[in-house]
Write a protein that holds these residues in place. Structure first.
Motif, PDB file in Angstrom:
ATOM      1  N   VAL A 112       0.868  -1.180   0.000  1.00 52.42           N
ATOM      2  CA  VAL A 112       0.000   0.000   0.000  1.00 52.42           C
ATOM      3  C   VAL A 112       0.907   1.232   0.000  1.00 52.42           C
ATOM      4  CG1 VAL A 112      -2.011  -1.039   1.136  1.00 52.42           C
ATOM      5  CG2 VAL A 112      -0.157  -0.117   2.530  1.00 52.42           C
ATOM      6  N   GLU A 113       0.310   2.395  -0.127  1.00 48.78           N
ATOM      7  CA  GLU A 113       1.102   3.624  -0.098  1.00 48.78           C
ATOM      8  C   GLU A 113       1.726   3.819   1.291  1.00 48.78           C
ATOM      9  OE1 GLU A 113      -1.588   6.706  -1.346  1.00 48.78           O
ATOM     10  OE2 GLU A 113      -1.262   6.289  -3.477  1.00 48.78           O
ATOM     11  N   ASN A 114       2.848   4.525   1.327  1.00 48.69           N
ATOM     12  CA  ASN A 114       3.534   4.802   2.592  1.00 48.69           C
ATOM     13  C   ASN A 114       2.617   5.555   3.546  1.00 48.69           C
ATOM     14  OD1 ASN A 114       5.680   3.657   1.297  1.00 48.69           O
ATOM     15  ND2 ASN A 114       7.008   5.445   1.396  1.00 48.69           N
ATOM     16  N   THR A 115       2.900   5.386   4.834  1.00 42.60           N
ATOM     17  CA  THR A 115       2.069   6.042   5.840  1.00 42.60           C
ATOM     18  C   THR A 115       2.934   6.713   6.906  1.00 42.60           C
ATOM     19  OG1 THR A 115       0.113   5.726   7.248  1.00 42.60           O
ATOM     20  CG2 THR A 115       1.829   4.041   7.392  1.00 42.60           C
ATOM     21  N   THR A 116       2.312   7.495   7.756  1.00 43.34           N
ATOM     22  CA  THR A 116       3.020   8.186   8.847  1.00 43.34           C
ATOM     23  C   THR A 116       3.092   7.289  10.077  1.00 43.34           C
ATOM     24  OG1 THR A 116       0.971   9.111   9.720  1.00 43.34           O
ATOM     25  CG2 THR A 116       2.142  10.430   8.067  1.00 43.34           C
ATOM     26  N   GLY A 117       3.911   7.687  11.030  1.00 39.76           N
ATOM     27  CA  GLY A 117       4.024   6.945  12.283  1.00 39.76           C
ATOM     28  C   GLY A 117       2.705   6.868  13.029  1.00 39.76           C
ATOM     29  N   GLU A 118       1.930   7.968  12.987  1.00 35.95           N
ATOM     30  CA  GLU A 118       0.645   7.986  13.716  1.00 35.95           C
ATOM     31  C   GLU A 118      -0.355   6.993  13.142  1.00 35.95           C
ATOM     32  OE1 GLU A 118       1.093  11.687  12.522  1.00 35.95           O
ATOM     33  OE2 GLU A 118       2.488  11.922  14.182  1.00 35.95           O
ATOM     34  N   GLN A 119      -0.289   6.800  11.816  1.00 37.93           N
ATOM     35  CA  GLN A 119      -1.269   5.925  11.144  1.00 37.93           C
ATOM     36  C   GLN A 119      -0.832   4.468  11.059  1.00 37.93           C
ATOM     37  OE1 GLN A 119      -4.384   6.828   9.942  1.00 37.93           O
ATOM     38  NE2 GLN A 119      -3.945   8.711  11.050  1.00 37.93           N
ATOM     39  N   LEU A 120       0.447   4.197  11.348  1.00 38.89           N
ATOM     40  CA  LEU A 120       1.005   2.872  11.068  1.00 38.89           C
ATOM     41  C   LEU A 120       0.273   1.746  11.788  1.00 38.89           C
ATOM     42  CD1 LEU A 120       3.144   1.200   9.603  1.00 38.89           C
ATOM     43  CD2 LEU A 120       4.732   1.681  11.476  1.00 38.89           C
ATOM     44  N   LYS A 121      -0.025   1.916  13.065  1.00 38.00           N
ATOM     45  CA  LYS A 121      -0.670   0.841  13.834  1.00 38.00           C
ATOM     46  C   LYS A 121      -2.023   0.469  13.229  1.00 38.00           C
ATOM     47  CE  LYS A 121      -1.505  -0.679  18.580  1.00 38.00           C
ATOM     48  NZ  LYS A 121      -0.282  -1.446  18.805  1.00 38.00           N
ATOM     49  N   SER A 122      -2.850   1.479  12.937  1.00 41.62           N
ATOM     50  CA  SER A 122      -4.182   1.189  12.387  1.00 41.62           C
ATOM     51  C   SER A 122      -4.075   0.616  10.971  1.00 41.62           C
ATOM     52  CB  SER A 122      -5.061   2.442  12.399  1.00 41.62           C
ATOM     53  OG  SER A 122      -4.498   3.453  11.603  1.00 41.62           O
ATOM     54  N   GLU A 123      -3.075   1.072  10.208  1.00 44.71           N
ATOM     55  CA  GLU A 123      -2.864   0.538   8.849  1.00 44.71           C
ATOM     56  C   GLU A 123      -2.486  -0.947   8.904  1.00 44.71           C
ATOM     57  OE1 GLU A 123      -2.546   1.833   5.572  1.00 44.71           O
ATOM     58  OE2 GLU A 123      -3.508   3.733   6.073  1.00 44.71           O
ATOM     59  N   LEU A 124      -1.614  -1.312   9.843  1.00 44.52           N
ATOM     60  CA  LEU A 124      -1.212  -2.713   9.972  1.00 44.52           C
ATOM     61  C   LEU A 124      -2.397  -3.591  10.370  1.00 44.52           C
ATOM     62  CD1 LEU A 124       2.247  -2.244  11.745  1.00 44.52           C
ATOM     63  CD2 LEU A 124       1.894  -3.136   9.441  1.00 44.52           C
ATOM     64  N   ARG A 125      -3.245  -3.064  11.249  1.00 37.41           N
ATOM     65  CA  ARG A 125      -4.448  -3.812  11.645  1.00 37.41           C
ATOM     66  C   ARG A 125      -5.374  -4.007  10.446  1.00 37.41           C
ATOM     67  NH1 ARG A 125      -5.790  -0.861  17.404  1.00 37.41           N
ATOM     68  NH2 ARG A 125      -4.494  -2.191  18.720  1.00 37.41           N
TER      69      ARG A 125
END
Length: 318
Positions: A112-125
């Motif tokens: 997927v497209e790169n993400t920020t540190g704040e969004q990483l946890k929810s993106e991984l879930r």
């Protein structure tokens, strides 16, 4: 002190095991945790401080006792964890081939497209939920025998704020009928569509799928190479220890928050059943001393060796 010798621990093929390099990285990681006020910093720095080996007449060593911190980003623990995961997966795949001789392997990389540190946890879930959905899609479900999946996170340091490239490696064990006609075969475009749909993406993601040859050589599309790719480090040390302290601190803090409580690798279907049959230990929380590697077996033990980390001389001494 002067008569003590530097630890030399070699594999059977003669390759020097990287105890010193990993311990130096571990200490740097521990220093960063201390600056960030993580309570586990002191515990991390004590990881692998004293190593007890058993050795045979040929000089082959096997780690017999030490203490590992099990921190997700610890370079020492990650090295041992990746080794153990790779060896376990190789055993599981060998048994899967025995049990279902006609089964075929696919190696799927989902990005997927790169993400920020704040969004990483929810993106991984979200990625975890999305791949579970794909396994339920009719065309996938009717062809799927089992799978193993892992997540990897790399860091883009070439921007003002670190950005994270999180992606998933999936080794799929499919029925032989998968390659028999369009009713079963799933093209790369279809896999891409499945991933886009499951992730609810507004853009077309990059998805790569390759058939894997079940031979044991190390070629790019061999089963062994795919197993090693699936079981490798979730985060490489070079991504968290870059000699840019300000950015390293940010990256470590982001990753500690995002990866807490997550699993790097998980199994499903027949591969999960075989894992139970072989009674393999949980790598995430289990023993990192024994890595299930034939390379680390010794013949009749003739001596014990104790190696201690010397903080002044920055090496292990026997």
């Amino acid at each position: 002190m002067t008569d003590r010798k530097v630890l030399v621990d070699k594999s059977r093929s003669g390759k020097v095991r990287p105890w010193r390099e990993r311990k130096l990285e571990n200490l740097q990681y521990g220093d960063y945790l201390q600056i960030l006020n993580y309570k586990k910093a002191h515990r991390v720095k004590e990881c692998g401080e004293v190593l007890r080996f058993v050795e045979d007449e040929q000089g082959h060593k096997k780690l017999a006792q030490t203490w590992f911190c099990h921190s997700r980003l610890c370079p020492l623990c990650n090295w041992r964890r990746a080794m153990k995961q790779s060896n376990q997966l190789t055993q599981i795949l060998a048994e899967a081939v025995k049990q279902r001789k006609t089964g075929r392997f696919l190696f799927l990389t989902l990005t997927v497209e790169n993400t920020t540190g704040e969004q990483l946890k929810s993106e991984l879930r979200q990625m975890g939920r999305a791949i579970a959905k794909i396994f339920q899609y009719k065309k996938v479900a009717k062809n799927l025998l089992g799978y193993v999946r892992s997540t990897e996170v790399t860091v883009n340091h070439e921007v003002d704020q670190p950005m994270y490239h999180h992606h998933m490696h999936v080794l799929l064990f499919m029925k032989s009928s998968y390659f028999a006609g369009t009713d079963n075969y799933i093209s790369q475009a279809e896999w891409t569509g499945y991933w886009q749909r499951a992730m609810k993406l507004t853009y077309m993601p990059v998805v790569n799928v390759e058939a894997v040859k079940p031979n044991v050589n190390r070629h790019k599309n061999s089963l062994l190479a795919s197993a090693q790719e699936t079981a490798k480090y979730q985060v490489k040390s070079k991504d968290i220890l870059t000699h840019n302290p300000e950015q390293d601190l940010q990256v470590i803090d982001d990753l500690e928050q995002a990866l807490a409580g997550s699993r790097q690798i998980s199994y499903g279907g027949l591969l999960k059943e075989i894992r139970k049959q072989l009674q393999l230990e949980d790598v995430e929380n289990g023993d990192l001393i024994n890595t299930d590697s034939d390379d680390q077996k010794v013949d009749q033990v003739v001596r014990e060796i104790i190696a201690k980390w010397d903080y002044q001389r920055k090496n292990y001494f026997v």
